[in-house]
Motif scaffolding. Structure first.
Motif, PDB file in Angstrom:
ATOM      1  N   VAL A 255       0.847  -1.194   0.000  1.00 33.44           N
ATOM      2  CA  VAL A 255       0.000   0.000   0.000  1.00 33.44           C
ATOM      3  C   VAL A 255       0.881   1.242   0.000  1.00 33.44           C
ATOM      4  CG1 VAL A 255      -1.932  -1.114   1.163  1.00 33.44           C
ATOM      5  CG2 VAL A 255      -0.162  -0.008   2.516  1.00 33.44           C
ATOM      6  N   PHE A 256       0.298   2.338  -0.464  1.00 31.23           N
ATOM      7  CA  PHE A 256       0.973   3.640  -0.452  1.00 31.23           C
ATOM      8  C   PHE A 256       0.291   4.499   0.605  1.00 31.23           C
ATOM      9  CE2 PHE A 256       1.970   7.937  -1.818  1.00 31.23           C
ATOM     10  CZ  PHE A 256       3.321   7.818  -2.123  1.00 31.23           C
ATOM     11  N   LEU A 257       1.068   4.972   1.578  1.00 33.85           N
ATOM     12  CA  LEU A 257       0.523   5.726   2.705  1.00 33.85           C
ATOM     13  C   LEU A 257       0.921   7.189   2.649  1.00 33.85           C
ATOM     14  CD1 LEU A 257       1.198   3.253   5.656  1.00 33.85           C
ATOM     15  CD2 LEU A 257      -0.891   3.509   4.310  1.00 33.85           C
ATOM     16  N   LYS A 258       0.021   8.021   3.166  1.00 33.04           N
ATOM     17  CA  LYS A 258       0.317   9.437   3.374  1.00 33.04           C
ATOM     18  C   LYS A 258       0.730   9.614   4.842  1.00 33.04           C
ATOM     19  CE  LYS A 258      -3.419  10.433   0.128  1.00 33.04           C
ATOM     20  NZ  LYS A 258      -4.761  11.082  -0.047  1.00 33.04           N
ATOM     21  N   LYS A 259       0.890  10.857   5.270  1.00 34.67           N
ATOM     22  CA  LYS A 259       1.202  11.064   6.679  1.00 34.67           C
ATOM     23  C   LYS A 259      -0.040  10.928   7.557  1.00 34.67           C
ATOM     24  CE  LYS A 259       5.447  13.725   6.243  1.00 34.67           C
ATOM     25  NZ  LYS A 259       6.214  14.933   6.660  1.00 34.67           N
ATOM     26  N   SER A 260      -1.214  11.240   7.008  1.00 32.69           N
ATOM     27  CA  SER A 260      -2.481  11.023   7.706  1.00 32.69           C
ATOM     28  C   SER A 260      -3.296  10.028   6.888  1.00 32.69           C
ATOM     29  CB  SER A 260      -3.248  12.335   7.869  1.00 32.69           C
ATOM     30  OG  SER A 260      -2.524  13.234   8.690  1.00 32.69           O
ATOM     31  N   ASN A 261      -3.793   8.964   7.541  1.00 33.47           N
ATOM     32  CA  ASN A 261      -4.401   7.865   6.813  1.00 33.47           C
ATOM     33  C   ASN A 261      -5.653   7.353   7.513  1.00 33.47           C
ATOM     34  OD1 ASN A 261      -2.031   7.168   4.773  1.00 33.47           O
ATOM     35  ND2 ASN A 261      -1.105   7.452   6.787  1.00 33.47           N
ATOM     36  N   ARG A 262      -6.415   6.585   6.758  1.00 33.28           N
ATOM     37  CA  ARG A 262      -7.605   5.914   7.277  1.00 33.28           C
ATOM     38  C   ARG A 262      -7.601   4.483   6.758  1.00 33.28           C
ATOM     39  NH1 ARG A 262     -13.197   4.841   6.069  1.00 33.28           N
ATOM     40  NH2 ARG A 262     -14.621   5.435   7.773  1.00 33.28           N
ATOM     41  N   ILE A 263      -7.844   3.516   7.642  1.00 34.11           N
ATOM     42  CA  ILE A 263      -7.946   2.108   7.252  1.00 34.11           C
ATOM     43  C   ILE A 263      -9.338   1.605   7.594  1.00 34.11           C
ATOM     44  CG2 ILE A 263      -6.916   1.347   9.432  1.00 34.11           C
ATOM     45  CD1 ILE A 263      -5.836  -1.092   7.928  1.00 34.11           C
ATOM     46  N   GLU A 264      -9.907   0.798   6.706  1.00 34.73           N
ATOM     47  CA  GLU A 264     -11.239   0.241   6.919  1.00 34.73           C
ATOM     48  C   GLU A 264     -11.244  -1.201   6.421  1.00 34.73           C
ATOM     49  OE1 GLU A 264     -15.951   1.127   5.845  1.00 34.73           O
ATOM     50  OE2 GLU A 264     -14.363   2.238   4.831  1.00 34.73           O
ATOM     51  N   LEU A 265     -11.820  -2.106   7.206  1.00 37.17           N
ATOM     52  CA  LEU A 265     -12.015  -3.499   6.815  1.00 37.17           C
ATOM     53  C   LEU A 265     -13.508  -3.761   6.788  1.00 37.17           C
ATOM     54  CD1 LEU A 265      -9.252  -3.401   8.779  1.00 37.17           C
ATOM     55  CD2 LEU A 265      -9.140  -5.746   7.922  1.00 37.17           C
ATOM     56  N   LYS A 266     -13.996  -4.267   5.655  1.00 34.11           N
ATOM     57  CA  LYS A 266     -15.434  -4.306   5.401  1.00 34.11           C
ATOM     58  C   LYS A 266     -15.854  -5.710   4.961  1.00 34.11           C
ATOM     59  CE  LYS A 266     -17.187  -0.826   3.181  1.00 34.11           C
ATOM     60  NZ  LYS A 266     -17.541   0.137   2.090  1.00 34.11           N
ATOM     61  N   ILE A 267     -16.957  -6.196   5.508  1.00 33.75           N
ATOM     62  CA  ILE A 267     -17.615  -7.415   5.040  1.00 33.75           C
ATOM     63  C   ILE A 267     -18.846  -6.958   4.258  1.00 33.75           C
ATOM     64  CG2 ILE A 267     -18.626  -9.625   5.679  1.00 33.75           C
ATOM     65  CD1 ILE A 267     -15.665  -9.329   6.408  1.00 33.75           C
ATOM     66  N   ILE A 268     -18.914  -7.314   2.969  1.00 35.11           N
ATOM     67  CA  ILE A 268     -19.928  -6.733   2.090  1.00 35.11           C
ATOM     68  C   ILE A 268     -20.582  -7.805   1.230  1.00 35.11           C
ATOM     69  CG2 ILE A 268     -18.167  -6.173   0.350  1.00 35.11           C
ATOM     70  CD1 ILE A 268     -19.862  -3.678  -0.325  1.00 35.11           C
ATOM     71  N   ALA A 269     -21.881  -7.641   0.999  1.00 31.88           N
ATOM     72  CA  ALA A 269     -22.616  -8.525   0.099  1.00 31.88           C
ATOM     73  C   ALA A 269     -22.495  -7.981  -1.319  1.00 31.88           C
ATOM     74  CB  ALA A 269     -24.082  -8.611   0.514  1.00 31.88           C
ATOM     75  N   LYS A 270     -21.908  -8.768  -2.218  1.00 32.42           N
ATOM     76  CA  LYS A 270     -21.725  -8.314  -3.593  1.00 32.42           C
ATOM     77  C   LYS A 270     -23.014  -8.440  -4.414  1.00 32.42           C
ATOM     78  CE  LYS A 270     -17.584  -6.729  -3.897  1.00 32.42           C
ATOM     79  NZ  LYS A 270     -16.720  -7.051  -5.019  1.00 32.42           N
ATOM     80  N   ASN A 271     -23.938  -9.286  -3.923  1.00 30.94           N
ATOM     81  CA  ASN A 271     -25.246  -9.455  -4.556  1.00 30.94           C
ATOM     82  C   ASN A 271     -26.282  -9.670  -3.465  1.00 30.94           C
ATOM     83  OD1 ASN A 271     -24.586  -9.663  -7.594  1.00 30.94           O
ATOM     84  ND2 ASN A 271     -23.187 -11.177  -6.709  1.00 30.94           N
ATOM     85  N   ASP A 272     -27.567  -9.629  -3.829  1.00 27.20           N
ATOM     86  CA  ASP A 272     -28.609  -9.971  -2.872  1.00 27.20           C
ATOM     87  C   ASP A 272     -28.381 -11.396  -2.374  1.00 27.20           C
ATOM     88  OD1 ASP A 272     -29.625  -7.528  -3.515  1.00 27.20           O
ATOM     89  OD2 ASP A 272     -31.392  -8.274  -4.568  1.00 27.20           O
ATOM     90  N   THR A 273     -28.500 -11.620  -1.055  1.00 32.05           N
ATOM     91  CA  THR A 273     -28.280 -12.949  -0.493  1.00 32.05           C
ATOM     92  C   THR A 273     -29.503 -13.391   0.297  1.00 32.05           C
ATOM     93  OG1 THR A 273     -27.322 -12.153   1.577  1.00 32.05           O
ATOM     94  CG2 THR A 273     -25.827 -12.432  -0.287  1.00 32.05           C
ATOM     95  N   LYS A 274     -29.640 -14.705   0.436  1.00 28.99           N
ATOM     96  CA  LYS A 274     -30.726 -15.273   1.220  1.00 28.99           C
ATOM     97  C   LYS A 274     -30.224 -15.837   2.540  1.00 28.99           C
ATOM     98  CE  LYS A 274     -33.560 -16.450  -2.806  1.00 28.99           C
ATOM     99  NZ  LYS A 274     -34.265 -17.545  -3.539  1.00 28.99           N
ATOM    100  N   SER A 275     -28.928 -15.751   2.783  1.00 26.35           N
ATOM    101  CA  SER A 275     -28.353 -16.292   4.014  1.00 26.35           C
ATOM    102  C   SER A 275     -27.432 -15.259   4.646  1.00 26.35           C
ATOM    103  CB  SER A 275     -27.573 -17.575   3.721  1.00 26.35           C
ATOM    104  OG  SER A 275     -26.560 -17.344   2.752  1.00 26.35           O
ATOM    105  N   GLY A 276     -27.223 -15.390   5.952  1.00 20.74           N
ATOM    106  CA  GLY A 276     -26.374 -14.455   6.676  1.00 20.74           C
ATOM    107  C   GLY A 276     -24.915 -14.870   6.647  1.00 20.74           C
TER     108      GLY A 276
END
Length: 512
Positions: A255-276
């Motif tokens: 990764v390329f970082l600046k002096k001030s940064n933000r990190i985020e880790l995300k669990i995402i549904a790429k399509n409509d789902t019927k299960s959790g």
């Protein structure tokens, strides 16, 4: 004397400068003036770059726009990198006027191909699009752009309840001891029902770096539903996007970082789902920069479990599929009153927290320990991947939909392997002159023009399991087709604290 018709020479010279090297293109054509065609109104649009593109270094594209519409025209130019607009300008050109514009940006992702789009609008109507795909190379001489000062993020090992903020649509988030890759907490993101596309749960925090430059980000993730993806974003840009296995996966990306940064880790549904889904995040940290992209299965330091109590019977069901059943009388488990059974997954057996492959499908006594199980490893021609125990593989050649690999041990080539797409190959080493032991199994997922995508399994020394073998307080009493059964040969005292069994391979809490 008959007068010859006049002729003229039409010369068009396009000069493009890139990385200090000038290239000239000349087009010459003689045309009879009396037969000169009448050109229809048009706009000419070019986007050109010459020279290699490097991760973390400025890239220059020359954009040339020519108005041959016979009148003044209004244009708009947009440039998008991986879907993000990095340049947007409105332009007015008189007839026969030319605009030369240099577009500059810095590739801050070193994984996979990136899409660069030049979109030209004429009178606010889409007119022309120029699309480029590139995969930035690594310039190993750019040491001054590599971060050398340690980067600290808060609670990367999830052992406290601070540092991370949760955000979610249809998801919940909390710290947990249910499962983890490093003792004894992780962050759990969960939804118990199906969700709409783009629904997500995420954790994030801001952090700073004393230097701007390149580093490697490492993180562990596990989910129980491959329909959901794990995304990692640094400064709101996706640097990792992948579905996860039902085992802990450790990934590393440049990764390329600046002096001030933000990190985020995300669990995402790429399509409509019927299960959790339930997902766990753990061991998030920045490491010294490495160009290698890493994604491999890992084992946690101990085994987590669900505990069920029915009167004096306690059953521990471990996340590996193993089971331990104890009959407790007056705070003790007598000899023979503790039963341990291995877990199984396909042709694999999970024995005391470690995964083994059966050498014979219907027998659980001849086992190969799996010491490395790495998915989606990418290799370019002449690139070497180091494995465990001194082994390495090198991609020698790609031809059509097959490729040639060398297997080396301590720098010496021991085998050349030819593999076709969607097929696998194994390497066995000879022992004692005639016996053989399995060392590697390689599966070819994809074969591209200059790169391959493979899965690699590496094995340790074969283990023989026999009835009567003893592991700490337990002894093997039965060998079945798909499991190993053991019972205790020593009494176990149940305490309201952690109890270590079988040489520390199994740790349980004896409290109620």
């Amino acid at each position: 004397m008959k007068k010859k018709p006049n002729a003229f020479l039409l010369i068009r010279l396009l000069l493009i400068a890139s990385a200090g090297i000038a290239t000239a293109h000349a087009l010459t054509k003689a045309i009879d003036e009396n037969k000169l065609p009448q050109h229809e109104p048009t706009t000419r649009f070019y986007a050109i770059s010459e020279g290699q593109i490097f991760f973390g270094k400025p890239v220059l594209y020359d954009m040339i726009l020519e108005n041959h519409e016979g009148k003044s025209m209004d244009y708009k130019l947009q440039v998008r990198l991986s879907g993000e607009t990095i340049y947007n300008k409105e332009i007015t050109l008189n007839d026969s006027e030319t605009l030369n514009q240099t577009i500059s940006f810095i590739p801050d992702q070193a994984n996979d191909y990136q899409r660069l789009e030049f979109l030209l609008f004429k009178d606010n109507v889409p007119y022309r699009t120029r699309v480029f795909q590139f995969s930035p190379s690594i310039d190993y001489s750019m040491g001054s752009n590599i971060i050398t000062v340690p980067i600290q993020i808060l609670n990367g090992n999830m052992e406290t309840d601070s540092g991370w903020e949760f955000e979610g649509k249809e998801f919940t988030g909390n710290y947990t001891t249910y499962d983890w890759s490093s003792p004894k907490h992780s962050y759990q993101i969960k939804t118990s029902h199906g969700v709409k596309r783009d629904s997500f749960g995420s954790i994030f925090q801001n952090f700073s770096s004393e230097q701007a430059g390149m580093a490697s980000l490492s993180f562990d993730v596990k989910t129980n539903n491959p329909l959901y993806h794990t995304q990692v974003l640094v400064n709101d840009k996706i640097v990792w996007d992948n579905s996860s296995e039902k085992e802990w996966q450790r990934s590393r990306v440049a990764v390329f970082l600046k002096k001030s940064n933000r990190i985020e880790l995300k669990i995402i549904a790429k399509n409509d789902t019927k299960s959790g889904v339930t997902a766990w995040l753990d061991t998030i940290n920045f490491e010294s920069y490495s160009p290698e992209i890493k994604n491999e299965t890992i084992k946690n330091d101990a085994i987590s479990y669900n505990k069920q109590i029915n009167r004096n019977i306690i059953v521990y069901k471990f996340n590996t599929g193993e089971k331990l059943e104890l009959k407790v009388v007056k705070g003790n488990v007598s000899n023979g009153d503790a039963l341990y059974v291995t877990g199984s997954k396909g042709n694999n057996i999970i024995f005391l927290g470690e995964t083994y492959e059966k050498s014979i499908i219907d027998e659980a006594n001849n086992l190969y320990p799996i010491i490395l199980d790495s998915k989606d490893r990418k290799l370019k021609v002449n690139e070497t991947l180091k494995l465990d125990n001194g082994y390495a593989i090198t991609l020698i050649q790609i031809r059509d939909e097959s490729f040639k690999l060398s297997v080396s041990l301590n720098g010496r080539i021991v085998r050349i392997i030819l593999i076709a797409k969607n097929s696998s190959a194994e390497y066995w080493k000879e022992t004692d002159g005639y016996k053989k032991e399995k060392v590697l199994k390689i599966f070819a997922r994809s074969v591209y023009q200059d790169e391959i995508d493979i899965d690699i399994v590496q094995y340790g020394k074969q283990k023989m399991i026999k009835v009567g073998n003893q592991y700490g307080e337990f002894q093997v009493t039965n060998l079945k087709d798909d499991s190993i059964v053991m019972k205790n040969v020593q009494a176990i005292e149940m305490k309201d604290e952690d109890i270590s069994l079988m040489g520390g391979k199994i740790i349980i809490n004896g409290g109620s």
